[in-house]
Design an enzyme around this catalytic site. Structure first.
Site, PDB file in Angstrom:
ATOM      1  N   ARG A  40       1.050  -1.324   0.130  1.00 36.29           N
ATOM      2  CA  ARG A  40       0.067  -0.042  -0.107  1.00 36.29           C
ATOM      3  C   ARG A  40       0.818   1.089   0.080  1.00 36.29           C
ATOM      4  O   ARG A  40       2.100   1.166   0.457  1.00 36.29           O
ATOM      5  CB  ARG A  40      -0.927   0.087   1.211  1.00 36.29           C
ATOM      6  CG  ARG A  40      -0.139   0.159   2.345  1.00 36.29           C
ATOM      7  CD  ARG A  40      -1.109   0.102   3.622  1.00 36.29           C
ATOM      8  NE  ARG A  40      -0.338   0.278   4.830  1.00 36.29           N
ATOM      9  CZ  ARG A  40      -1.100   0.133   6.065  1.00 36.29           C
ATOM     10  NH1 ARG A  40      -2.504   0.000   6.294  1.00 36.29           N
ATOM     11  NH2 ARG A  40      -0.272   0.335   7.212  1.00 36.29           N
ATOM     12  N   LYS A  68      -7.892  -0.700  -2.845  1.00 36.48           N
ATOM     13  CA  LYS A  68      -9.393   0.198  -2.855  1.00 36.48           C
ATOM     14  C   LYS A  68      -9.678   0.729  -4.075  1.00 36.48           C
ATOM     15  O   LYS A  68     -10.981   0.618  -4.612  1.00 36.48           O
ATOM     16  CB  LYS A  68      -9.614   0.890  -1.715  1.00 36.48           C
ATOM     17  CG  LYS A  68      -9.586   0.494  -0.292  1.00 36.48           C
ATOM     18  CD  LYS A  68      -9.749   1.306   0.642  1.00 36.48           C
ATOM     19  CE  LYS A  68      -9.498   0.710   2.070  1.00 36.48           C
ATOM     20  NZ  LYS A  68      -9.753   1.590   3.454  1.00 36.48           N
ATOM     21  N   GLY A  87      -1.454 -12.495   3.571  1.00 40.45           N
ATOM     22  CA  GLY A  87      -1.635 -12.846   4.951  1.00 40.45           C
ATOM     23  C   GLY A  87      -2.742 -11.768   5.657  1.00 40.45           C
ATOM     24  O   GLY A  87      -2.331 -11.433   6.706  1.00 40.45           O
ATOM     25  N   ARG A  95     -13.358  -8.535   0.231  1.00 38.66           N
ATOM     26  CA  ARG A  95     -13.946  -7.233   0.251  1.00 38.66           C
ATOM     27  C   ARG A  95     -12.991  -6.318  -0.812  1.00 38.66           C
ATOM     28  O   ARG A  95     -13.875  -5.522  -1.316  1.00 38.66           O
ATOM     29  CB  ARG A  95     -13.925  -6.629   1.705  1.00 38.66           C
ATOM     30  CG  ARG A  95     -14.907  -7.305   2.613  1.00 38.66           C
ATOM     31  CD  ARG A  95     -15.084  -6.215   3.798  1.00 38.66           C
ATOM     32  NE  ARG A  95     -13.906  -6.199   4.900  1.00 38.66           N
ATOM     33  CZ  ARG A  95     -13.469  -6.874   5.716  1.00 38.66           C
ATOM     34  NH1 ARG A  95     -14.236  -8.096   5.881  1.00 38.66           N
ATOM     35  NH2 ARG A  95     -12.427  -6.685   6.299  1.00 38.66           N
ATOM     36  N   HIS A 130      -1.273 -12.560  17.471  1.00 35.86           N
ATOM     37  CA  HIS A 130       0.343 -12.593  16.931  1.00 35.86           C
ATOM     38  C   HIS A 130       0.852 -14.130  17.351  1.00 35.86           C
ATOM     39  O   HIS A 130       0.134 -14.976  17.986  1.00 35.86           O
ATOM     40  CB  HIS A 130       1.259 -11.392  17.584  1.00 35.86           C
ATOM     41  CG  HIS A 130       0.744 -10.216  16.838  1.00 35.86           C
ATOM     42  ND1 HIS A 130       1.194  -9.887  15.671  1.00 35.86           N
ATOM     43  CD2 HIS A 130       0.269  -9.141  17.279  1.00 35.86           C
ATOM     44  CE1 HIS A 130       1.049  -8.567  15.377  1.00 35.86           C
ATOM     45  NE2 HIS A 130       0.103  -7.898  16.275  1.00 35.86           N
ATOM     46  N   ASP A 160       5.462 -17.955  13.263  1.00 37.50           N
ATOM     47  CA  ASP A 160       5.485 -17.070  12.114  1.00 37.50           C
ATOM     48  C   ASP A 160       6.322 -17.939  11.134  1.00 37.50           C
ATOM     49  O   ASP A 160       5.788 -18.092  10.010  1.00 37.50           O
ATOM     50  CB  ASP A 160       5.980 -15.813  12.285  1.00 37.50           C
ATOM     51  CG  ASP A 160       5.385 -14.813  12.806  1.00 37.50           C
ATOM     52  OD1 ASP A 160       4.033 -14.937  12.872  1.00 37.50           O
ATOM     53  OD2 ASP A 160       5.859 -13.848  13.294  1.00 37.50           O
TER      54      ASP A 160
END
Length: 360
Positions: A40, A68, A87, A95, A130, A160
């Site tokens: 982003r 978006k 992820g 969406r 987390h 992780d």
């Protein structure tokens, strides 16, 4: 982009995330895949914008897209890819119009890898968390540490990267083989809780056979055995000892100048044995012990810090670490000898530049 490595020619779209996704993308890039990281637009107030830095974002270009408003641009890259990894929390990609249905519609052979802590379904699927939270539900966290104290906070290697990224990689590469054979892509639902539980298989087997109990630090490889733990030396540093096999245990006793008839598997005497080992080991510096045990079968190694690890002769000989741009970082692993992996620099590209690259 020069193609080399086992995955040369494989195209991967990585939707930026933290934790296991960038690590998995780094490994794919190291092995030669053409990975593009979609991030982003940067925000000055967001400390997580570039948490991977030059190490976890190496080997691939980054393009900035506002999903978006720039969904179609993302889909145009997805339509040219072999693998997609993301992820985000379940439902977010849907969406944004970038869920599995939309992506497989434009690319039926796509492998769509989804990485979460809880998985895509189940009561906790949409809950936040987390590494430590996911690990807590597996049984593994409860088994680590000393009795009478809270379990320690482990590095996020277990959830992780072990239960997350490695299982994501296994799943998407297996699905890629299937897609190459059938022409049909699929969704890979990779959850850290699933992966970590899978990694605990040996402990479930040992529990079933009576070889493991649920009391912490009371078993063979959880710190209970005095011959499988770390000890402090005279300089405050530590050595790790692991002579489980009888012959190795005798070599360890010899190095400590202790009688070789100490009953290794007498659990009732483990506390006394541990105290004796600790007292003896505390009389010498860490490097003195390492020199004494060098070349023996005693399974004794120094507990190194980050800088020491990069300088250790074994790691130097294997090229386990590398320096790129003044940053010490891990060399790619594992090492296919016929199609070697390599470290490539990252870069920032515009969408048009990236699309042109993948339109060739």
């Amino acid at each position: 982009m020069m193609e080399s490595g086992s995955l040369a020619g494989i195209r991967v779209v990585e939707f930026d995330a933290i934790g296991p996704v960038p690590f998995a993308a780094t490994m794919l890039a190291d092995m030669g895949a053409e990975v593009v990281r979609i991030a982003r637009p940067k925000r000055a107030d967001d400390p997580w914008d570039d948490v991977g830095g030059s190490v976890l974002h190496r080997g691939r270009p980054t393009i900035e897209l506002d999903l978006k408003t720039q969904r179609d641009q993302a889909l145009s890259l997805v339509s040219r890819a072999d693998i997609l990894i993301e992820g985000l929390r379940p439902g977010v990609m849907e969406r944004l119009g970038l869920g599995p249905d939309a992506c497989l519609d434009v690319n039926p052979a796509l492998v769509y890898g989804r990485m979460t802590g809880w998985g895509q379904n189940g009561p906790l699927a949409r809950s936040v968390g987390h590494d430590i939270n996911y690990l807590a539900l597996t049984g593994a966290l409860r088994a680590i540490g000393s009795p009478g104290s809270p379990p320690p906070v482990p590095l996020n290697l277990i959830g992780d990267y072990g239960g997350g990224a490695m299982f994501l990689l296994t799943g998407v590469l297996a699905a890629l083989v299937s897609a190459r054979t059938t022409g049909k892509g699929q969704v890979v639902d990779s959850a850290m809780v699933d992966g970590v539980v899978m990694m605990t298989a040996v402990f479930h087997a040992w529990r079933a056979s009576g070889m493991w109990n649920d009391e912490r630090a009371n078993n063979l490889i959880d710190g209970g055995a005095p011959y499988y733990r770390c000890y402090q030396c005279a300089d405050g540093e530590y050595i790790a000892v692991g002579p489980i096999e009888p012959a190795f245990f005798r070599a360890f006793l010899h190095g400590l100048d202790l009688p070789n008839d100490i009953p290794q598997h007498d659990r009732a005497r483990w506390p006394e044995m541990a105290a004796r080992f600790a007292e003896r080991i505390a009389t010498r510096m860490r490097d003195e012990w390492c020199q004494l045990f060098d070349g023996t079968d005693a399974c004794v190694t120094p507990v190194l810090n980050w800088e020491e690890a990069a300088r250790h002769p074994h790691n130097v000989a294997r090229g386990t670490f590398a320096e790129r741009g003044g940053v010490v970082q891990p060399w790619p692993a594992p090492r296919p000898m016929g199609t070697p992996s390599s470290i490539r620099a990252g870069a920032e590209l515009s969408f048009d530049e990236m699309l042109a690259r993948w339109s060739r």
